[in-house]
Scaffold this active site. Structure first.
Site, PDB file in Angstrom:
ATOM      1  CB  CYS A   2       2.385   5.606  25.136  1.00 51.50           C
ATOM      2  SG  CYS A   2       2.515   6.819  26.432  1.00 51.50           S
ATOM      3  CG  ASN A  23      -5.596   4.186   8.676  1.00 59.31           C
ATOM      4  OD1 ASN A  23      -5.989   5.258   8.236  1.00 59.31           O
ATOM      5  ND2 ASN A  23      -4.557   4.091   9.475  1.00 59.31           N
ATOM      6  CB  THR A  75      12.567  -9.655 -11.084  1.00 59.26           C
ATOM      7  OG1 THR A  75      13.770  -9.382 -11.798  1.00 59.26           O
ATOM      8  CG2 THR A  75      12.055 -11.035 -11.442  1.00 59.26           C
ATOM      9  N   GLY A 114       0.808  -1.218   0.000  1.00 58.98           N
ATOM     10  CA  GLY A 114       0.000   0.000   0.000  1.00 58.98           C
ATOM     11  C   GLY A 114       0.841   1.267   0.000  1.00 58.98           C
ATOM     12  CB  THR A 115       3.720   2.351   2.065  1.00 63.90           C
ATOM     13  OG1 THR A 115       3.029   2.230   3.306  1.00 63.90           O
ATOM     14  CG2 THR A 115       4.653   3.546   2.127  1.00 63.90           C
TER      15      THR A 115
END
Lengths: 219, 427
Positions: B339, B158, B251, B80-81
């Site tokens: 955090c 998301n 490839t 996705g990125t």
């Protein structure tokens, strides 16, 4: 500071990545000296203090009993809003100050974030923030005690020095940013969400502060 | 005093399907021959090459059919990125300058490229998403400009799963192209979270570019694709041997591509039935959470959200602490708390809803999946309230669930942070 140091997640004591020690886990799952019920009257404890804010994701409140003759910390209770390391750090801090008959206030105020981290078996770098908070909460609690017992000369307020007069940025802001992982001027700017360092002089000053705090907490 | 947190070990309930899904055994089986036996380079003219090439081509055709596109419109990527980066930088590099419209709560794979492009001289509009987490098409219409070159709006968010009006925005763009001199602007959507649950017909959606990720739909990680409508011009990011219609050299990974296609086929086949099943479970879980836990707030629209997404802020406690506790009880989910993030910044999605920081620190995301059943949720519903109650005893907070601004601003005072709350400034 080592330029090649990997991101904040490395535990500086064990080299492990993003992992809590058994001591952290023990104190997180079974915290010591937790305050169960809020004090019903003002005299139940000799002093109290609070630091942080829920918006920052960390908030700590401490309540203390002191032996007026020996100045030893007899009891140190707390409540903490925050992550596992914040809860564990407050827990172990309360143990360090009260074990073996309790520390004197003077000695207790000398306990450093590094001492807390050592007892915890280390924290990931980006969690050092949490152990710093415990000692700040205690400073406030001690100040409250000094105020109530008329010892105003012993109160220590963390003075802040303005480094960027146009934006009113202080050395404490830089310290916060470094604790949150900023390592360069650019990253400090990102954390503070402003473009600091209008002049070269201010920039140099800020850069030296970044180095100073990086060495203090991560060096 | 000792607390009574007995740690149970045994069955695990995994509720983080928006982060990663287990690979479907059928996908695993389809991929298997292409690791050792059929290892050939799809560029080879000999038999080993032909086998790989045919597998890649069949996969491309299968995906194209399912989204009503042509095979040559599917560009396989590493996920996705990469597909998002190709869409955004590919468009920007083609146009060289101009205006970009996106939303405030895009995935970082879209937001960070946009921030980078701002540095390079592009003008970016970040649309508000309102308190329900849905982009208003009217706002979008107003943001369009003669120099707009790219629009990138996610299909479903998301973190909170809210579904964006992609088809409606697509129509607005279509009309705009006809009415204005700007006919070249490109419409991209990140459909990574939507792919398993929503209609993926690119013609209905009116998109020029669309990102899909294999790892979120029970396929392999490291596999994804970008749909690129024929005629839409973007500049490649990766140069080399010219594979993937010259848009993405390297490839072809036959096993990953075969797995990606198989996963997409299965998702399309089971989409309707699985969505209906999960919607029911989702609504059950939300209503039970609200009955069993006080001071809890749902993040995002209650119906216009993915069938598998539940995102709530459980006030007065912090996400990481709850996650570690529940992990010890065998339950996995995620949080928007600072955090747990690399940057120590709280969720930009929860903040985009106009909620205060403390709501982000206490936001919890439960995302259901194919293996999730009612018993799993009932187990979570039996453990979670106890853990929340315990952490609330540890916490000194008492937040207002209707708060729109920061609580305890006075705690900042003396800490030398500038804080504005309730029209007062604290220092």
């Amino acid at each position: 500071m080592n330029e090649n140091k990997a991101p904040e997640v490395i535990n500086q004591f064990t080299g492990e990545k993003w992992y809590y020690s058994d001591t952290v886990k023990e104190h997180f799952f079974h915290p010591r000296n937790l305050l169960w019920e809020r004090p019903k009257n003002q005299n139940e404890f000799d002093a109290e203090g609070m630091v942080g804010s829920p918006a920052c994701g960390d908030m700590m409140q401490m309540w203390m009993k002191v032996d007026r003759n020996t100045e030893r910390v007899i009891d140190l209770k707390w409540k903490t809003f925050g992550c596992a390391s914040a809860i564990a750090a407050t827990s172990i801090y309360s143990v360090i100050l009260t074990e073996n008959g309790g520390m004197t206030l003077d000695d207790a105020l000398k306990v450093k974030p590094q001492d807390v981290m050592k007892r915890l078996g280390g924290l990931p770098n980006r969690k050092i923030h949490c152990s710093v908070l415990a000692d700040k909460a205690f400073q406030k609690t001690a100040n409250d005690y000094f105020r109530k017992t008329g010892q105003n000369h012993r109160i220590v307020v963390e003075g802040a020095r303005v480094v960027d007069p146009t934006l009113n940025i202080t050395d404490k802001d830089i310290e916060e940013a470094v604790l949150e992982g900023a390592q360069t001027l650019d990253e400090v700017q990102k954390k503070l969400k402003v473009g600091i360092g209008a002049s070269e002089e201010v920039k140099t000053d800020i850069e030296s502060l970044v180095r100073f705090y990086s060495d203090k907490y991560y060096g | 005093m000792k607390n009574k947190n007995k740690i149970k070990v045994g069955k695990r309930v995994y509720l983080d399907h928006a982060a990663a899904t287990p690979m479907d055994p059928r996908v695993f089986e389809a991929m298997e021959p292409f690791w050792v036996k059929n290892f050939g380079n799809a560029g080879g003219l000999y038999e080993e090459g032909r086998i790989a090439k045919e597998a890649v081509q069949k996969s491309r055709e299968a995906i194209a059919r399912l989204i009503f596109a042509k095979p040559e419109e599917i560009i396989f990527t590493s996920g996705g990125t990469e597909a998002d980066n190709l869409a955004i930088f590919g468009t920007a590099n083609f146009f060289k300058k101009g205006h970009i419209i996106t939303s405030k709560f895009e995935h970082h794979a879209v937001l960070n490229p946009c921030l980078e492009l701002e540095k390079r001289g592009f003008d970016v509009t970040y649309l508000e998403v309102g308190s329900e987490g849905i982009v208003n098409p009217e706002d979008f219409k107003k943001a369009l400009r003669a120099d707009t070159v790219l629009v990138s709006i996610m299909y479903a968010n998301n973190e909170i799963g809210t579904i964006q009006p992609i088809a409606e925005i697509g129509k607005i763009i279509q009309n705009y192209r006809l009415q204005s001199a700007n006919s070249r602007l490109i419409f991209h959507t990140d459909a990574c979270q939507a792919a398993a649950y929503l209609d993926m017909n690119v013609n209905e959606l009116g998109v020029d570019l669309m990102t899909v990720n294999g790892g979120k739909i029970y396929g392999p990680k490291g596999a994804g694709f970008l749909y690129k409508k024929s005629g839409v011009k973007i500049t490649p990011m990766i140069f080399g041997g010219g594979q993937e219609m010259r848009m993405r050299s390297g490839t072809e990974s036959a096993p990953l591509i075969v797995g990606m296609a198989k996963a997409f086929e299965i998702a399309a086949l089971e989409r309707e039935k699985e969505s209906a099943r999960l919607c029911e479970l989702r609504d059950y879980f939300i209503s039970e959470l609200f009955q069993k836990i006080t001071k809890i707030v749902l993040n995002g629209h209650d119906k216009k959200r993915l069938p598998n997404n539940v995102n709530v802020s459980i006030l007065d406690i912090e996400g990481e602490a709850l996650i570690l506790f529940m992990d010890a009880h065998g339950v996995s989910f995620s949080t928007g708390s600072a955090c747990t993030s690399e940057s120590l910044d709280p969720s930009h999605v929860i903040l985009a809803l106009g909620k205060p920081y403390e709501f982000a620190h206490s936001s919890m995301r439960f995302t259901l999946g194919r293996s999730t059943n009612k018993e799993d949720l009932d187990y979570v519903l039996s453990e979670l309230p106890k853990t929340v109650a315990w952490l609330r005893r540890v916490s000194p907070l008492e937040l207002d669930p209707n708060a729109a601004s920061m609580s305890h601003p006075e705690a900042f005072a003396g800490e030398n942070l500038r804080v504005k709350a309730k029209s007062k400034s604290y220092k």
